[in-house]
Design a protein around this motif. Structure first.
Motif, mmCIF file in Angstrom:
data_model
loop_
_atom_site.group_PDB
_atom_site.id
_atom_site.type_symbol
_atom_site.label_atom_id
_atom_site.label_comp_id
_atom_site.label_asym_id
_atom_site.label_seq_id
_atom_site.Cartn_x
_atom_site.Cartn_y
_atom_site.Cartn_z
ATOM 1 N N ASP A 133 0.831 -1.204 0.000
ATOM 2 C CA ASP A 133 0.000 0.000 0.000
ATOM 3 C C ASP A 133 0.864 1.251 0.000
ATOM 4 O O ASP A 133 0.608 2.202 -0.731
ATOM 5 C CB ASP A 133 -0.883 0.029 1.247
ATOM 6 N N ASP A 134 1.879 1.251 0.855
ATOM 7 C CA ASP A 134 2.793 2.393 0.923
ATOM 8 C C ASP A 134 3.625 2.510 -0.348
ATOM 9 O O ASP A 134 3.872 3.601 -0.848
ATOM 10 C CB ASP A 134 3.736 2.265 2.124
ATOM 11 N N LEU A 135 4.042 1.374 -0.872
ATOM 12 C CA LEU A 135 4.862 1.368 -2.084
ATOM 13 C C LEU A 135 4.127 2.008 -3.249
ATOM 14 O O LEU A 135 4.694 2.794 -4.001
ATOM 15 C CB LEU A 135 5.255 -0.072 -2.442
ATOM 16 N N ILE A 136 2.838 1.673 -3.407
ATOM 17 C CA ILE A 136 2.100 2.155 -4.588
ATOM 18 C C ILE A 136 1.183 3.338 -4.288
ATOM 19 O O ILE A 136 0.238 3.611 -5.011
ATOM 20 C CB ILE A 136 1.301 1.017 -5.266
ATOM 21 N N TYR A 137 1.505 4.077 -3.229
ATOM 22 C CA TYR A 137 0.753 5.273 -2.863
ATOM 23 C C TYR A 137 0.802 6.280 -4.015
ATOM 24 O O TYR A 137 1.882 6.705 -4.425
ATOM 25 C CB TYR A 137 1.381 5.858 -1.594
ATOM 26 N N MET A 138 -0.350 6.610 -4.599
ATOM 27 C CA MET A 138 -0.397 7.482 -5.765
ATOM 28 C C MET A 138 -1.310 8.675 -5.508
ATOM 29 O O MET A 138 -2.513 8.511 -5.358
ATOM 30 C CB MET A 138 -0.921 6.700 -6.978
ATOM 31 N N THR A 139 -0.720 9.866 -5.455
ATOM 32 C CA THR A 139 -1.522 11.094 -5.356
ATOM 33 C C THR A 139 -0.934 12.111 -6.317
ATOM 34 O O THR A 139 0.184 11.947 -6.813
ATOM 35 C CB THR A 139 -1.484 11.698 -3.927
ATOM 36 N N SER A 140 -1.675 13.189 -6.542
ATOM 37 C CA SER A 140 -1.162 14.216 -7.455
ATOM 38 C C SER A 140 0.147 14.814 -6.938
ATOM 39 O O SER A 140 0.967 15.299 -7.714
ATOM 40 C CB SER A 140 -2.213 15.310 -7.660
ATOM 41 N N ASP A 141 0.357 14.757 -5.635
ATOM 42 C CA ASP A 141 1.587 15.318 -5.050
ATOM 43 C C ASP A 141 2.844 14.565 -5.457
ATOM 44 O O ASP A 141 3.926 15.151 -5.496
ATOM 45 C CB ASP A 141 1.509 15.318 -3.514
ATOM 46 N N ASN A 142 2.726 13.275 -5.714
ATOM 47 C CA ASN A 142 3.942 12.507 -6.025
ATOM 48 C C ASN A 142 3.989 12.033 -7.477
ATOM 49 O O ASN A 142 4.766 11.168 -7.832
ATOM 50 C CB ASN A 142 4.133 11.332 -5.038
ATOM 51 N N LYS A 143 3.178 12.659 -8.321
ATOM 52 C CA LYS A 143 3.166 12.315 -9.751
ATOM 53 C C LYS A 143 4.391 12.925 -10.434
ATOM 54 O O LYS A 143 4.781 14.049 -10.120
ATOM 55 C CB LYS A 143 1.881 12.854 -10.367
ATOM 56 N N VAL A 144 4.981 12.181 -11.363
ATOM 57 C CA VAL A 144 6.114 12.708 -12.138
ATOM 58 C C VAL A 144 5.761 12.644 -13.625
ATOM 59 O O VAL A 144 4.925 11.844 -14.040
ATOM 60 C CB VAL A 144 7.422 11.928 -11.857
ATOM 61 N N ASP A 145 6.412 13.488 -14.408
ATOM 62 C CA ASP A 145 6.088 13.550 -15.837
ATOM 63 C C ASP A 145 6.563 12.317 -16.587
ATOM 64 O O ASP A 145 5.844 11.760 -17.399
ATOM 65 C CB ASP A 145 6.683 14.812 -16.464
ATOM 66 N N SER A 146 7.790 11.917 -16.330
ATOM 67 C CA SER A 146 8.315 10.746 -17.019
ATOM 68 C C SER A 146 9.536 10.238 -16.270
ATOM 69 O O SER A 146 10.049 10.902 -15.368
ATOM 70 C CB SER A 146 8.697 11.094 -18.459
ATOM 71 N N ILE A 147 9.986 9.076 -16.671
ATOM 72 C CA ILE A 147 11.187 8.505 -16.065
ATOM 73 C C ILE A 147 11.939 7.786 -17.175
ATOM 74 O O ILE A 147 11.322 7.177 -18.052
ATOM 75 C CB ILE A 147 10.832 7.584 -14.882
ATOM 76 N N ASP A 148 13.253 7.889 -17.167
ATOM 77 C CA ASP A 148 14.033 7.382 -18.297
ATOM 78 C C ASP A 148 14.729 6.057 -18.004
ATOM 79 O O ASP A 148 15.839 5.824 -18.448
ATOM 80 C CB ASP A 148 15.053 8.434 -18.749
ATOM 81 N N VAL A 149 14.063 5.206 -17.242
ATOM 82 C CA VAL A 149 14.596 3.860 -17.002
ATOM 83 C C VAL A 149 13.502 2.836 -17.284
ATOM 84 O O VAL A 149 12.319 3.153 -17.241
ATOM 85 C CB VAL A 149 15.121 3.668 -15.548
ATOM 86 N N GLU A 150 13.925 1.630 -17.598
ATOM 87 C CA GLU A 150 12.986 0.520 -17.798
ATOM 88 C C GLU A 150 12.464 0.058 -16.438
ATOM 89 O O GLU A 150 13.168 0.179 -15.433
ATOM 90 C CB GLU A 150 13.732 -0.665 -18.429
#
Length: 121
Positions: free
Chosen positions: A41-58
């Protein structure tokens, strides 16, 4: 006495797979299921506060939170590790969940790399 309900290992499971090989890395058991569910639950905590635009790793791992009696309620999550940071994203390949809230956005997890490694053990 402790009245906290405990998850039934016959009904739920938490599994981590290697993203590239699809190999099962770890699976919850009856002794650690509650701990793994809570940590996930803590690992996949998703809110607008912790959203990122993109990530450059697989992605490194795939997390499956499974409700064994009804697989349509399974939750599949891609887990990315970049340096010490961990990111999560709903897995489009298994999009059998309602994604109205989280969509396929990427979120920075509360977890760092060592906490993730501990959870996967």
């Amino acid at each position: 006495s402790d009245t906290t309900p405990t998850a039934d290992p016959n009904q739920f499971s938490v599994e981590f797979y290697d993203y590239k090989t699809n190999e099962l890395i770890s699976k919850s058991n009856k002794n650690n299921l509650n701990e793994k569910l809570k940590a996930s639950d803590d690992l996949i905590y998703m809110t607008s506060d912790n959203k990122v635009d993109s990530i450059d790793v697989e992605p490194s791992y795939v997390l499956l939170l499974s409700y064994l009696k009804d697989t349509s309620r399974d939750i599949w999550v891609l887990v990315y590790v970049k340096d010490d940071d961990v990111y999560v994203q709903a897995d489009k390949r298994h999009a059998n969940i309602n994604l109205d809230t989280a969509g396929y956005d990427i979120y920075k997890s509360k977890y760092n790399k060592s906490q993730l490694e501990e959870l996967i053990k």
